[in-house]
Design a protein around this motif. Structure first.
Motif, PDB file in Angstrom:
ATOM      1  N   SER A 246      64.198  20.178  74.771  1.00 14.98           N
ATOM      2  CA  SER A 246      62.977  19.619  74.192  1.00 14.98           C
ATOM      3  C   SER A 246      62.804  18.150  74.577  1.00 14.98           C
ATOM      4  O   SER A 246      61.711  17.591  74.428  1.00 14.98           O
ATOM      5  N   THR A 247      63.862  17.528  75.080  1.00 10.85           N
ATOM      6  CA  THR A 247      63.773  16.167  75.623  1.00 10.85           C
ATOM      7  C   THR A 247      63.595  16.195  77.137  1.00 10.85           C
ATOM      8  O   THR A 247      62.799  15.435  77.698  1.00 10.85           O
ATOM      9  N   ILE A 248      64.313  17.080  77.801  1.00 15.29           N
ATOM     10  CA  ILE A 248      64.268  17.151  79.265  1.00 15.29           C
ATOM     11  C   ILE A 248      62.892  17.574  79.764  1.00 15.29           C
ATOM     12  O   ILE A 248      62.354  16.990  80.722  1.00 15.29           O
ATOM     13  N   ILE A 249      62.299  18.579  79.125  1.00 15.42           N
ATOM     14  CA  ILE A 249      61.018  19.116  79.611  1.00 15.42           C
ATOM     15  C   ILE A 249      59.928  18.048  79.662  1.00 15.42           C
ATOM     16  O   ILE A 249      59.304  17.849  80.714  1.00 15.42           O
ATOM     17  N   PRO A 250      59.650  17.327  78.560  1.00 16.76           N
ATOM     18  CA  PRO A 250      58.603  16.301  78.666  1.00 16.76           C
ATOM     19  C   PRO A 250      58.988  15.129  79.561  1.00 16.76           C
ATOM     20  O   PRO A 250      58.124  14.538  80.213  1.00 16.76           O
ATOM     21  N   ASN A 251      60.275  14.781  79.605  1.00 19.08           N
ATOM     22  CA  ASN A 251      60.684  13.708  80.514  1.00 19.08           C
ATOM     23  C   ASN A 251      60.361  14.061  81.959  1.00 19.08           C
ATOM     24  O   ASN A 251      59.822  13.243  82.710  1.00 19.08           O
ATOM     25  N   LEU A 252      60.694  15.267  82.369  1.00 16.10           N
ATOM     26  CA  LEU A 252      60.435  15.686  83.742  1.00 16.10           C
ATOM     27  C   LEU A 252      58.951  15.889  84.010  1.00 16.10           C
ATOM     28  O   LEU A 252      58.426  15.479  85.046  1.00 16.10           O
ATOM     29  N   GLN A 253      58.269  16.545  83.063  1.00 15.46           N
ATOM     30  CA  GLN A 253      56.873  16.919  83.321  1.00 15.46           C
ATOM     31  C   GLN A 253      55.900  15.768  83.098  1.00 15.46           C
ATOM     32  O   GLN A 253      54.994  15.555  83.915  1.00 15.46           O
ATOM     33  N   LEU A 254      56.073  15.022  82.015  1.00 18.07           N
ATOM     34  CA  LEU A 254      55.129  13.951  81.700  1.00 18.07           C
ATOM     35  C   LEU A 254      55.471  12.639  82.392  1.00 18.07           C
ATOM     36  O   LEU A 254      54.584  11.821  82.657  1.00 18.07           O
ATOM     37  N   LYS A 255      56.745  12.428  82.673  1.00 18.45           N
ATOM     38  CA  LYS A 255      57.165  11.149  83.247  1.00 18.45           C
ATOM     39  C   LYS A 255      57.420  11.216  84.759  1.00 18.45           C
ATOM     40  O   LYS A 255      57.217  10.234  85.463  1.00 18.45           O
ATOM     41  N   ARG A 256      57.901  12.373  85.224  1.00 20.52           N
ATOM     42  CA  ARG A 256      58.277  12.478  86.635  1.00 20.52           C
ATOM     43  C   ARG A 256      57.370  13.416  87.436  1.00 20.52           C
ATOM     44  O   ARG A 256      57.516  13.558  88.639  1.00 20.52           O
ATOM     45  N   GLY A 257      56.447  14.087  86.766  1.00 21.42           N
ATOM     46  CA  GLY A 257      55.462  14.887  87.481  1.00 21.42           C
ATOM     47  C   GLY A 257      55.927  16.249  87.944  1.00 21.42           C
ATOM     48  O   GLY A 257      55.234  16.918  88.712  1.00 21.42           O
ATOM     49  N   TYR A 258      57.100  16.717  87.485  1.00 29.09           N
ATOM     50  CA  TYR A 258      57.527  18.077  87.801  1.00 29.09           C
ATOM     51  C   TYR A 258      56.791  19.064  86.901  1.00 29.09           C
ATOM     52  O   TYR A 258      56.259  18.699  85.857  1.00 29.09           O
ATOM     53  N   SER A 259      56.775  20.325  87.306  1.00 32.19           N
ATOM     54  CA  SER A 259      56.178  21.380  86.484  1.00 32.19           C
ATOM     55  C   SER A 259      57.297  22.200  85.858  1.00 32.19           C
ATOM     56  O   SER A 259      58.046  22.887  86.563  1.00 32.19           O
ATOM     57  N   LYS A 311      47.034   1.688  71.340  1.00 31.26           N
ATOM     58  CA  LYS A 311      47.989   2.751  71.045  1.00 31.26           C
ATOM     59  C   LYS A 311      49.246   2.690  71.915  1.00 31.26           C
ATOM     60  O   LYS A 311      50.336   2.988  71.458  1.00 31.26           O
ATOM     61  N   GLY A 312      49.093   2.311  73.167  1.00 31.04           N
ATOM     62  CA  GLY A 312      50.243   2.323  74.055  1.00 31.04           C
ATOM     63  C   GLY A 312      51.141   1.113  73.931  1.00 31.04           C
ATOM     64  O   GLY A 312      52.140   1.007  74.654  1.00 31.04           O
ATOM     65  N   SER A 313      50.829   0.220  72.995  1.00 29.30           N
ATOM     66  CA  SER A 313      51.600  -1.025  72.916  1.00 29.30           C
ATOM     67  C   SER A 313      53.021  -0.809  72.422  1.00 29.30           C
ATOM     68  O   SER A 313      53.927  -1.551  72.786  1.00 29.30           O
ATOM     69  N   PHE A 314      53.234   0.197  71.570  1.00 28.33           N
ATOM     70  CA  PHE A 314      54.584   0.469  71.069  1.00 28.33           C
ATOM     71  C   PHE A 314      54.915   1.962  71.123  1.00 28.33           C
ATOM     72  O   PHE A 314      55.706   2.451  70.324  1.00 28.33           O
ATOM     73  N   GLU A 315      54.296   2.684  72.048  1.00 26.20           N
ATOM     74  CA  GLU A 315      54.580   4.113  72.228  1.00 26.20           C
ATOM     75  C   GLU A 315      54.650   4.422  73.722  1.00 26.20           C
ATOM     76  O   GLU A 315      53.780   4.008  74.494  1.00 26.20           O
ATOM     77  N   HIS A 316      55.670   5.171  74.119  1.00 28.89           N
ATOM     78  CA  HIS A 316      55.845   5.436  75.552  1.00 28.89           C
ATOM     79  C   HIS A 316      54.936   6.544  76.057  1.00 28.89           C
ATOM     80  O   HIS A 316      54.669   6.637  77.261  1.00 28.89           O
ATOM     81  N   ILE A 317      54.467   7.428  75.141  1.00 31.40           N
ATOM     82  CA  ILE A 317      53.448   8.418  75.499  1.00 31.40           C
ATOM     83  C   ILE A 317      52.551   8.611  74.287  1.00 31.40           C
ATOM     84  O   ILE A 317      52.873   8.176  73.168  1.00 31.40           O
ATOM     85  N   ASP A 318      51.429   9.294  74.488  1.00 38.24           N
ATOM     86  CA  ASP A 318      50.578   9.686  73.379  1.00 38.24           C
ATOM     87  C   ASP A 318      51.278  10.822  72.636  1.00 38.24           C
ATOM     88  O   ASP A 318      51.609  11.857  73.249  1.00 38.24           O
ATOM     89  N   PRO A 319      51.541  10.678  71.334  1.00 35.13           N
ATOM     90  CA  PRO A 319      52.251  11.743  70.614  1.00 35.13           C
ATOM     91  C   PRO A 319      51.550  13.099  70.679  1.00 35.13           C
ATOM     92  O   PRO A 319      52.205  14.140  70.619  1.00 35.13           O
ATOM     93  N   GLU A 320      50.232  13.093  70.832  1.00 37.41           N
ATOM     94  CA  GLU A 320      49.510  14.359  70.897  1.00 37.41           C
ATOM     95  C   GLU A 320      49.863  15.155  72.150  1.00 37.41           C
ATOM     96  O   GLU A 320      49.677  16.372  72.186  1.00 37.41           O
ATOM     97  N   ALA A 321      50.385  14.483  73.171  1.00 40.63           N
ATOM     98  CA  ALA A 321      50.743  15.173  74.410  1.00 40.63           C
ATOM     99  C   ALA A 321      51.823  16.223  74.179  1.00 40.63           C
ATOM    100  O   ALA A 321      51.914  17.218  74.917  1.00 40.63           O
TER     101      ALA A 321
END
Length: 529
Positions: A246-259, A311-321
């Motif tokens: 649950s940590t790896i999936i969004p890190n790879l997909q939202l941060k690194r662009g993998y599917s 919103k992005g000032s103290f959050e690394h992604i939008d929580p809704e993502a």
């Protein structure tokens, strides 16, 4: 998007080896369906050769049609000095009826000679014979090279020979396992890259978290060429657990662009995590990245002010993502912005300068002085706001309760009874219930009588119960009780303070039930409008 990364979930197999985890057959089915709905590629569901529950599971799940995931049966190579076609455990893997089979074998020479007590040549034969046999039977075979990183560092040549034996026998994927969980990211990246350069096949990564680096190791392995990531959905597993998907999936997909999973299901990530935690009878770590209750919670006044303005000032992604929510925590350091945010959820027309806002702030300070602490008890604070603004109508009134405690005589006997009198819509009802302790007894009694009026309470139950003594270790000290509750979908927390621990518990429990009923009523009214 970069290339697709296969997500291989082992919650039901490796996760089941974690301390305190015990999945029923129904639990395994529910988690399977949730993971399939989320869109993981593989679900490693158990070892049919080890127990009857897993055999029953495969028999039952094979009657259901999954939308996305391939089921995987897990087992070892054949026994030494035998034939795969005559091995009982190998036969049980075939009987599971899965499209894919995961076979683990030794890749560390130390284990071959000191654990299997066989020769290095025989171990390679065990790997090759087992995979070749299963491949000829039409199965997609995934080879887990157990202790691969330790084996590579101690005897690189033999570790590579174990992979070659699996590759030559037809393995669809070679999975590099950090079984002891002690490898470092730079080691994992370099070794993965070396393996990737030598084998034209799917390379997988399987990390344990004994060094606290399972997620980092998994991500660095992907960056080095691995295209399959194994782990468990909440990081559960033996000892310190497995890599947390649950940590790896969004890190790879939202941060690194993998599917990793379908784009449209990423917003289900938090819901899935909390559902799986509930089925697993686990309290989800509130600070778990992306899906925890505190993942996007803000307490410091400067942080809150910043997030409200940008919103992005103290959050690394939008929580809704990832389907999570932003929250502002009540405390003495959170400032007016936290208060107004909570108030506007109830009454959007009010501002920081409204007299009601100032009154509620004063009430908050007074209650905190009395021992209330609304950090982590936002549901109780919302009820205070509603009551102050005249937007609260009680669903029931607890007029009377009496607790009778007795010495517990047997392991399964109840130790307390509760008698209660409740008023609902002018109708008075009395009931009694037994429980393991006074709080459990009164909880059962209240839900028993309210269930006659509110059917939606059937899925309501407590998930956590905390007590803290506030002002000294003496029998007259105030206590603060914090209760976390769920209805299977949402979680909320409430608080009670008193010199009487039972009364404090009842205050928190009543708030919890009231909050659930109010929220359900608002959902129902919104659906009608």
């Amino acid at each position: 998007m970069k290339q697709n990364i296969e997500i291989f979930d082992s919650t039901l197999r490796d996760g089941a080896q974690g301390s305190g985890i015990s999945f029923s057959l129904d639990d395994k089915i529910k988690i399977t369906l949730e993971l399939d709905e989320l869109g993981v590629d593989y679900i490693e569901a158990g070892n049919p050769g080890s127990n009857q529950k897993d055999r029953d599971y495969f028999e039952r799940i094979n009657t259901m049609k999954l939308k996305h995931a391939k089921l995987v049966a897990f087992g070892s190579t054949r026994r030494k000095h035998s034939k795969a076609a005559e091995d009982g455990n190998v036969a049980s893997l075939l009987s599971a009826g899965t499209q894919a089979i995961s076979i683990f074998g030794k890749s560390w020479d130390y284990h071959v000679t000191n654990v299997l007590h066989t020769t290095l040549e025989e171990n390679l034969a065990m790997i090759a014979d087992t995979i070749s046999y299963l491949t000829k039977e039409g199965k997609e075979v995934i080879f887990d090279a157990e202790h691969f990183f330790d084996g590579y560092k101690n005897n690189e040549g033999y570790a590579m020979e174990s992979l070659k034996a699996a590759y030559d026998a037809g393995a669809k994927a070679l999975v590099l396992c950090d079984t002891n969980g002690g490898a470092f990211p730079d080691e994992v990246a370099a070794i993965t890259a070396k393996v990737k350069s030598l084998f034209d096949v799917t390379i997988g990564i399987h990390c344990h978290n004994d060094g606290g680096m399972a997620v980092a190791n998994s991500i660095l392995s992907v960056e080095a060429g691995a295209t399959q990531v194994q782990g468990t959905f909440l990081g559960i597993g033996e000892r310190c657990g497995n890599a947390n998907l649950s940590t790896i999936i969004p890190n790879l997909q939202l941060k690194r662009g993998y599917s990793c999973i379908p784009e449209e299901t990423m917003e289900q990530l938090t819901t899935s995590a909390r559902y799986i935690a509930e089925v697993s009878n686990l309290t989800l770590d509130r600070s778990m990245p992306y899906v925890g209750h505190n993942a996007f919670a803000h307490k410091g006044g400067m942080h809150i002010d910043g997030v409200i303005k940008a919103k992005g000032s103290f959050e690394h992604i939008d929580p809704e993502a990832v389907g999570n929510d932003r929250s502002f925590i009540m405390s003495e350091v959170s400032g007016k912005n936290t208060i107004i945010s909570s108030i506007q959820r109830v009454e959007p027309s009010l501002t920081k300068d409204s007299p009601e806002t100032r009154e509620i702030l004063e009430k908050l300070k007074k209650l905190e002085h009395e021992g209330f602490q609304f950090e982590g008890a936002e549901a109780s604070f919302e009820l205070i706001i509603r009551k102050h603004l005249g937007l609260y109508k009680p669903f029931f009134q607890l007029d009377y309760f009496k607790i009778i405690e007795e010495e517990k005589q047997g392991e399964n006997e109840c130790s307390a009874s509760a008698l209660i009198k409740v008023m609902v819509n002018g109708q008075e009802e009395m009931t009694a219930a037994e429980g393991n302790g006074p709080v459990n007894a009164i909880d059962k009694a209240i839900r028993k009588v309210l269930g006659m009026f509110y059917a939606n309470l059937k899925d309501f139950h407590l998930t956590d119960f905390k007590v803290r003594v506030l002002d000294g270790a003496n029998t007259a000290a105030k206590v603060r009780v914090l209760i976390e509750s769920t209805d299977g979908e949402d979680y909320w927390s409430t608080i009670g303070v008193s010199t009487n621990i039972i009364e404090a518990s009842v205050l928190a429990l009543v708030d919890s039930i009231e909050y659930k009923l109010i929220k359900d009523m608002e959902v129902e009214e919104a659906s009608k409008s």
